[in-house]
Every structure is written in structure tokens, then in C-alpha cells.
Design an enzyme around this catalytic site. Structure first.
Site, PDB file in Angstrom:
ATOM      1  CG  HIS A  83      31.903  73.705  -7.212  1.00 49.40           C
ATOM      2  ND1 HIS A  83      30.671  74.122  -7.663  1.00 49.40           N
ATOM      3  CD2 HIS A  83      32.501  73.101  -8.259  1.00 49.40           C
ATOM      4  CE1 HIS A  83      30.531  73.800  -8.946  1.00 49.40           C
ATOM      5  NE2 HIS A  83      31.619  73.179  -9.326  1.00 49.40           N
ATOM      6  CD  GLU A 135      37.486  71.635  -5.345  1.00 51.26           C
ATOM      7  OE1 GLU A 135      36.923  71.261  -6.390  1.00 51.26           O
ATOM      8  OE2 GLU A 135      38.435  71.026  -4.828  1.00 51.26           O
ATOM      9  CB  THR A 171      39.016  67.781  -6.078  1.00 50.67           C
ATOM     10  OG1 THR A 171      37.963  68.617  -6.581  1.00 50.67           O
ATOM     11  CG2 THR A 171      39.000  67.777  -4.573  1.00 50.67           C
TER      12      THR A 171
HETATM   13  S1  SF4 Z   1      35.128  65.847  -9.712  1.00 49.93           S
HETATM   14 FE1  SF4 Z   1      35.824  64.786  -7.869  1.00 49.93          FE
HETATM   15  S2  SF4 Z   1      35.735  66.317  -6.258  1.00 49.93           S
HETATM   16 FE2  SF4 Z   1      34.501  67.118  -7.951  1.00 49.93          FE
HETATM   17  S3  SF4 Z   1      32.421  66.451  -7.510  1.00 49.93           S
HETATM   18 FE3  SF4 Z   1      33.349  64.850  -8.778  1.00 49.93          FE
HETATM   19  S4  SF4 Z   1      34.193  63.344  -7.330  1.00 49.93           S
HETATM   20 FE4  SF4 Z   1      33.797  65.247  -6.212  1.00 49.93          FE
END
Ligand code: SF4
Length: 288
Positions: A83, A135, A171
């Protein structure tokens, strides 16, 4: 009963990379010991339990920031989760002389870089995220000047005089909810630079759940603490399909499948495929 396995599901590349790094560190005795993990490396209890078995010391507590948790680590190696963490956490870890292993996902690193760049260029910066998610904590920790947007009212209450405005996001948010917030934001701040950073893995998993053929129930396998897993439940419900989050096969005990003729299964980006397989197997046995 028909069981549709939705694809893609399960581990994203960011999680795979973070876990591979974590496992390498635990295997390699040349790293300064003990090996501390600052928070859960990914949001999955089973994975965290198995890392603990392999010697990881997990330093985690709800409502405690990564910066506060770092107070409990005085020596050895500290592993930052996928994160990402704030610049203050980096600085404090360095000051403590800790060996740092950074497993931050590349997609999160881009958000940090762009946020710093726009702040340096004098933009008023906003971030759509969930307050206590790690995050979000990492990004907000870049500067106290970043405005957090969690809901429509936050936009309504926001006052920005400058015309130089930049906005980006966590994200793993819901594509649909985020798009709506951006539309509302643009109506109020038409000159704002919108930088939608929902990652590809999240987008593909949400799209697959939304575009699935209708079923009586959609089961999402994932932890209650996993943002992207919870969003998949919301996406299925928005499509009009009843949906629930299941962490493990034990939770199936209280579900009555007798009136269902079709179900679908997907899982969050932090869910090991073995857990999903176990749940599929348990459902098959229940409806046999
Ligand atoms: S969900 Fe997306 S941002 Fe989160 S670790 Fe996986 S690829 Fe990376």
C-alpha cells in the site's frame, strides 16, 4: 447448481511482487533480524498467518497509523506493505537505522510521484480515498495541504481559490463511485486536472463482476479489511445481483443454498487462489 468462476480474479501483480519479496526476505538470514512487517503486507489473514509462521513479526493495530506503529520497532528489518507509506515513515525508519524493504506497488508509487510533482508546481491537490486505509494514509502523509475527498459532501464543503487544481485517487476504489465523484468535482471545479488512478487489476476485476451473466448469488472471496474485495461486492449489487463477502469456508455454514440455481465466484486482488478453490469445493459439497 451452476457455478460460474469469474475471471480475472485473485492476486494482482502488485500483490504477487510484494509476497515474493516478503518470502525472499524471510528465507534470507543475511537480512538484519528480526524481520518486522509494518501493518499487513496485504489484506488477507491467511497470508499474514503463514508469514508469521515463517518468522515475520507483524506490527499492526487498527486505528494506529504506520508512523505510530513504527515506534514499536527499534532494530532489524522493516518491510513496507504494497500500500505504500508516507515520507515521514521513510524518514523515521532511516533515523532508527532500520534496514528497509519496500514492497510498495508500482501503481501506488506513481500516485505518490504525481502528487509530489503537482504540489511542487503549486497546485491545490485533492485525493479521493478512504481515510484509514493505509494507501490513503501514505498519500495524505505527503503533505498536510492535500484535501481528502471521501463523499459528495466533501466536495460541496471544499473551498479552493486557485484555478490550479489536481485530483487523483486510491487505486482500489469502485470505478462507478469514483467516476461519479469526478463528475461532481468537475462541475464545481471545471479547470481541475483529473487523474483517475484506479489500477488495471482493480478495473478488470470490477468489469468482470459487472459484466457477468445474471446469477442468484455472487460470492466474493476476500477479507473484510480488503478494500478491493469489498468494492467487488458493491459492484455486483449495483448490477442487481445479490452478493456477499466470504473470508473462508467456515462462513458458508450458515448460508442456505437450497433455493439457488446459479452462483458466481470472484475474489479480491489479495485473495490466494487456494482459498477460493476451497470455498468452491465446499459449496459443491453443500449442494451435492
Ligand atoms: S490492487 Fe492494484 S494498486 Fe493494489 S497492489 Fe494490486 S496492482 Fe497494485
Amino acid at each position: 447448481m451452476k457455478i460460474n468462476k469469474i475471471e480475472p480474479r485473485g492476486y494482482c501483480q502488485g500483490v504477487k511482487n510484494a509476497l515474493a519479496m516478503a518470502q525472499n526476505v524471510l528465507k534470507d538470514s543475511s537480512y538484519p533480524q528480526p524481520i518486522y512487517f509494518l501493518g499487513s503486507i496485504i489484506h488477507n489473514h491467511e497470508v499474514v498467518r503463514s508469514l508469521k509462521k515463517n518468522g515475520a513479526v507483524i506490527v499492526d493495530q487498527s486505528q494506529k497509523s504506520r508512523l505510530e506503529l513504527l515506534d514499536r520497532i527499534e532494530k532489524g528489518t522493516v518491510v513496507f506493505s504494497a500500500h505504500g507509506v508516507s515520507p515521514a515513515v521513510w524518514q523515521k525508519a532511516r533515523e532508527k537505522g532500520l534496514h528497509i524493504v519496500d514492497t510498495t506497488c508500482a501503481n501506488v508509487k506513481i500516485v505518490h510521484q504525481k502528487m509530489k510533482q503537482f504540489l511542487q508546481n503549486g497546485y491545490e491537490c485533492c485525493y479521493i480515498g478512504t481515510k484509514y486505509h493505509p494507501e490513503c494514509e501514505g498519500v495524505l502523509g505527503i503533505s498536510s495541504r492535500i484535501h481528502l475527498i471521501e463523499k459528495t459532501e466533501d466536495i460541496e464543503n471544499l473551498t479552493i481559490q486557485s484555478s490550479k487544481i489536481y485530483i487523483t485517487n486510491q487505486t482500489t476504489l469502485s470505478m462507478m463511485d469514483t467516476r461519479k465523484l469526478y463528475e461532481i468535482f468537475l462541475k464545481k471545479f471545471p479547470l481541475a486536472i483529473i487523474d483517475n488512478r484506479i489500477c488495471n487489476a482493480t478495473t478488470l476485476r470490477q468489469k468482470a463482476v459487472y459484466e457477468q451473466e445474471p446469477v442468484d448469488l455472487c460470492i466474493i472471496v476476500g477479507d473484510a479489511s480488503s478494500s478491493n474485495s469489498k468494492k467487488l461486492v458493491e459492484v455486483a449489487k449495483k448490477r442487481g445481483i445479490p452478493s456477499m463477502l466470504i473470508e473462508n469456508a467456515d462462513q458458508l455454514k450458515n448460508i442456505d443454498f437450497s433455493h439457488l440455481s446459479s452462483i458466481s465466484i470472484s475474489s479480491g486482488a489479495s485473495t490466494p487462489e487456494e482459498i477460493t478453490d476451497t470455498i468452491i469445493q465446499a459449496i459443491k459439497e453443500k449442494v451435492r
